[in-house]
Scaffold this active site. Structure first.
Site, PDB file in Angstrom:
ATOM      1  CG  ASP A  81     -78.190   1.406  38.541  1.00 60.62           C
ATOM      2  OD1 ASP A  81     -77.158   0.755  38.314  1.00 60.62           O
ATOM      3  OD2 ASP A  81     -79.273   1.201  37.960  1.00 60.62           O
ATOM      4  CG  ASP A 107     -76.982  -4.083  33.351  1.00 58.54           C
ATOM      5  OD1 ASP A 107     -76.292  -4.087  34.368  1.00 58.54           O
ATOM      6  OD2 ASP A 107     -78.053  -3.443  33.254  1.00 58.54           O
TER       7      ASP A 107
HETATM    8  C1  GAL Z   1     -78.885  -1.527  35.648  1.00 58.43           C
HETATM    9  C2  GAL Z   1     -77.850  -0.573  35.098  1.00 58.43           C
HETATM   10  C3  GAL Z   1     -78.566   0.693  34.681  1.00 58.43           C
HETATM   11  C4  GAL Z   1     -79.595   0.356  33.617  1.00 58.43           C
HETATM   12  C5  GAL Z   1     -80.553  -0.730  34.118  1.00 58.43           C
HETATM   13  C6  GAL Z   1     -81.454  -1.233  33.008  1.00 58.43           C
HETATM   14  O1  GAL Z   1     -78.261  -2.702  36.044  1.00 58.43           O
HETATM   15  O2  GAL Z   1     -76.865  -0.319  36.058  1.00 58.43           O
HETATM   16  O3  GAL Z   1     -77.643   1.660  34.216  1.00 58.43           O
HETATM   17  O4  GAL Z   1     -78.930  -0.072  32.455  1.00 58.43           O
HETATM   18  O5  GAL Z   1     -79.835  -1.836  34.649  1.00 58.43           O
HETATM   19  O6  GAL Z   1     -82.321  -2.231  33.441  1.00 58.43           O
END
Ligand code: GAL
Length: 478
Positions: free
Chosen positions: A211, A151
């Protein structure tokens, strides 16, 4: 070289290189990864039991053998670092440790995916891997991890140019490689600094947007970029609808190739925010564009409609096609029937499939059912301009890829655990025979239903439901 012959040369190159990765950082994700990730349905509520009971259910529903192999543990599993700096799992959530989870998953026939972050903290405020890449990669390898989602939160401002971001992500790529274990590397930097321009030599996939949100087309100010005018996006955000993500992807989805895929984010099928046609459209487009297909629902309480979307062999055969060529948007028009969220639109997408077949998807994002059509000239314009391609000058059979969808009563019997042997006529077992081999053998499960033909220079016409698709495989007249 003229445009059309250049395209033909590229097509021949891709076809002749269809069995291995084009940019081999490893030998993984030759077709888009399939599996399940807990984030969309569970967020931070993770533990050993959730992962293992979900894996068992996925196997029991026949979904492991249709190809959903990776069980991915997302954020919030850790408890910081010990004195030596080694990442610690939270023993309250994972009482038997991560190696145990990996062993259990492996013995069930799955692969184990984990999550970390190319920053000081993860998005859920747990320890990130920036500056600890080698040590963390070794820890993941020692736990027998097969996949890393990486991430982008709290990255200390190390973004803003492709050079800065790619170096940050390359450090972990190199560290994973150095472990000697095959670990699929799934970058999650939300499309920042345009990873489709450079990530092919670093990762097996890269997220190309903020997301996903469980809505077909609802706009949200926190997902400010629409993709309407190409792609210019300083703040990818979150709460992105399926249509938002799709319209962004249109400009650069052709940069995907075997071993290196644009990731449109995890599936929302079964989470309740879209109706059946919308989920069919979402799933169809993710398969057509060769996004990784990670289920994002609670499979333990799945309904019959969702199961009969996620297990559709004719659509999965598009996702897992050995040519690995993402569908391209051939046209897009706005239409006048707006829904609550704005102006409707219609689109046609098409792409090459193995065996000389061609995929056609008519997408109706308008607010009513409509008749839509696609000319062979538009479908094949990459093979010759204005209807001159040889493919336009011949007839094709039309196979509808949703016509043989499992009926709800049968799907319910699978969910209830009392399916009859009849059910096998709906399931493709890719553990036994790969999609590549099944397609080469013309396995009828993978071809949908022959519903019509189109003659040379002809037009395909289909009725397409509101917020829905018609998805077809064209095959040369035999
Ligand atoms: C976001 C990511 C999501 C999930 C989330 C967890 O940045 O795009 O898919 O992993 O963090 O905190």
């Amino acid at each position: 070289m003229r445009g059309s012959s250049l395209f033909a040369a590229i097509a021949v190159f891709i076809l002749s290189h269809s069995v291995e990765a084009l940019y081999p950082i490893n030998d993984l994700a030759v077709t888009p990864a399939m599996g399940w990730d807990n984030w969309n349905a569970f967020g931070c509520s993770v533990n050993e039991n959730l992962l293992l009971s979900t894996a068992e259910k996925i196997a029991a529903l026949g979904l492991r053998d249709v190809g959903y192999q990776y069980i991915v543990l997302d954020d919030c599993w850790s408890l910081g670092r010990d004195k030596e700096g080694k990442l610690q799992y939270d023993p309250a959530k994972f009482p038997n440790g991560m190696k145990y989870v990996a062993d259990q998953l492996h013995s069930l026939g799955f692969r184990f995916g984990m999550y970390s972050d190319a920053g000081t903290y993860t998005c859920g405020h747990y320890a990130g891997s920036l500056g600890h890449e080698t040590q963390d990669a070794e820890t993941f390898a020692s736990w027998d991890v097969d996949y890393l989602k990486y991430d982008n939160c709290f990255n200390e401002g190390l973004s803003g140019t492709a050079k800065i971001t790619s170096e940050r992500y390359r450090t972990m790529s190199d560290a994973l490689n150095a472990t000697g274990r095959s670990i699929l590397y799934s970058m999650c930097n939300w499309g920042e600094d345009y990873p489709w321009k450079w990530a092919q030599t670093i990762a097996n996939s890269w997220r190309m947007s903020g997301d996903i949100y469980d809505s077909f087309d609802r706009p949200d100010p926190r997902c400010p970029c629409t993709g309407d005018e190409g792609y210019e996006c300083a703040f990818p955000g979150f709460h992105c609808s399926a249509m938002n993500i799709l319209n962004k992807a249109a400009a650069f989805i052709h940069t995907s190739a075997p071993g290196a895929w644009n990731d449109l984010d995890m599936l929302e099928v079964g989470n309740g925010g879209m109706d059946d046609e919308e989920y069919k459209a979402h799933f169809s487009m993710w398969a057509a564009l060769k996004s990784p297909l990670l289920m994002g629902n609670d499979v333990r309480v799945m309904d019959a409609k969702s199961l009969s979307i996620l297990n559709n062999p004719a659509v999965l055969a598009v996702s897992q096609d050995p040519v690995g060529s993402p569908a391209i948007r051939r046209w897009r028009y706005y239409v006048n029937d707006t829904d609550a969220y704005g102006q409707g639109e219609i689109q046609m997408w098409s792409g090459r499939l193995s065996g000389g077949d061609q995929l056609v998807v008519l997408l109706n994002a308008g607010n009513s059912t409509r008749s839509m059509n696609a000319t062979l000239a538009d479908i094949f314009y990459d093979f010759g301009p204005e209807g001159t391609a040889p493919e336009v000058k011949q007839g094709w059979d039309i196979h509808d890829l949703w016509a043989n969808r499992m009926d709800y009563a049968t799907a319910q019997s699978v969910l209830d655990g009392n399916a009859t042997s009849n059910v096998t006529r709906f399931y493709y077992n890719s553990t036994k025979t790969s999609y590549k081999d099944g397609l080469a053998a013309n396995n009828t499960l993978l071809l949908g239903k022959l519903t019509g033909t189109v003659e040379a220079d002809g037009v395909i016409e289909m009725e397409v439901p509101r917020h829905g698709v018609a998805m077809m495989r064209l095959r040369k007249h035999s």
